[in-house]
Design a protein around this motif. Sequence first.
Motif, short mmCIF file in Angstrom:
data_model
loop_
_atom_site.label_atom_id
_atom_site.label_comp_id
_atom_site.label_asym_id
_atom_site.label_seq_id
_atom_site.Cartn_x
_atom_site.Cartn_y
_atom_site.Cartn_z
N GLN A 1 -7.76 -53.09 17.52
CA GLN A 1 -6.89 -53.58 16.46
C GLN A 1 -7.69 -53.67 15.16
N VAL B 1 -8.94 -54.40 11.54
CA VAL B 1 -8.56 -55.33 10.47
C VAL B 1 -8.94 -54.77 9.10
N SER B 2 -9.80 -53.76 9.09
CA SER B 2 -10.12 -53.10 7.82
C SER B 2 -10.52 -51.67 8.10
N MET C 1 -4.57 -47.68 10.47
CA MET C 1 -4.19 -49.09 10.27
C MET C 1 -2.76 -49.40 10.66
N TYR D 1 -2.47 -55.48 3.10
CA TYR D 1 -1.40 -55.53 4.09
C TYR D 1 -0.83 -56.95 4.17
N ARG E 1 -4.82 -57.71 6.42
CA ARG E 1 -5.71 -56.57 6.63
C ARG E 1 -5.99 -55.85 5.31
N ARG E 2 -7.01 -55.00 5.32
CA ARG E 2 -7.43 -54.34 4.09
C ARG E 2 -7.76 -52.88 4.37
N CYS F 1 -13.64 -47.85 10.54
CA CYS F 1 -12.77 -49.01 10.74
C CYS F 1 -13.47 -50.02 11.64
N ASP G 1 -12.83 -54.02 13.86
CA ASP G 1 -11.88 -55.02 14.32
C ASP G 1 -12.40 -56.42 13.99
#
Length: 296
Positions: free
Chosen positions: A153, A155-156, A187, A209, A213-214, A230, A232
């Motif tokens: 998952q 987050v960025s 994402m 987001y 998130r970014r 990316c 998590d």
Amino acid sequence: MEPLKIAIIGLDTSHSVALPKLMQDPEVQEPVKELKAVTCLRFPTPFQSEQGQDDRQAYLESIGVKVTRDFDEAVADCDAIMLEINDPAFHLEYFEKCAKLGKPIFLDKPFADTLENTKKIMDIAKENNVRYFTASSLRFDIDLTEGRARVEQPVSATVWGPVGRAPAGSSIIWYGVHAFEMLNMVMGAGAISVHGSEDMHGYVFHVIYADGRRGIVELSRNCWSYGASCRDAKGVTETFKVTGRVPFYKMLLVEIVKFFNGEQPVALSDSVEIMAMLSAAETSVRTGQPAPVYKF
């Protein structure tokens, strides 16, 4: 089974040659045999010279594709349509013509030249009850998909790619679509704003987001590589570069085959959000302020 007969609409993009090549050029190992390009419609746009289209026509004819300037002839005996038009300003016009036939349509990137025309295409598809999807081949690249699968998952994410100079219209929308599609693939959906700036190397965009998130998208001039990184919430990080070890055009064709057989490789809501991010990116660079990601 016999391959699906495909009408190619447009000859101002290299995709009009690259995709049929992977279907039926005898020199290609392991072609995508489920599809066969039978016709191609050519017409002038600012994105390719007549000589360039002549050269492409000669190649297509050498692998059995009939090239014509007559729309009715181009679509007379096809099972499905691939709109391969480099200039997105023509997407609405030709989508409307093709939608009336009721045959499935692959609309090559970007969705359209503007958000307004994106909405018009959606309305036309609904009115004619026609199936379609739009995507960049980069979102299906094997390096990207395998790397993304290793982060549960994100987050960025930071995504990078080139930006070409469009002969007409927005360069950000025309070429930035590849990197923004990659961001969406990594994402997922939920972007609410984009803040961008231009420097001597190109553009940098900060995407926010709704859940915090970014995403960062870097578009560089004269640097023709793609990649992403990316992480998590636990700090697990994956960085991957698009190597082309499996041609991403072939990966795209695999998805197109799935689509023509009834699947939907990219959700329409994702495609709309990508177009909305691109429009917001263009607006932000012009105004110097964050721009909202429009929701239909």
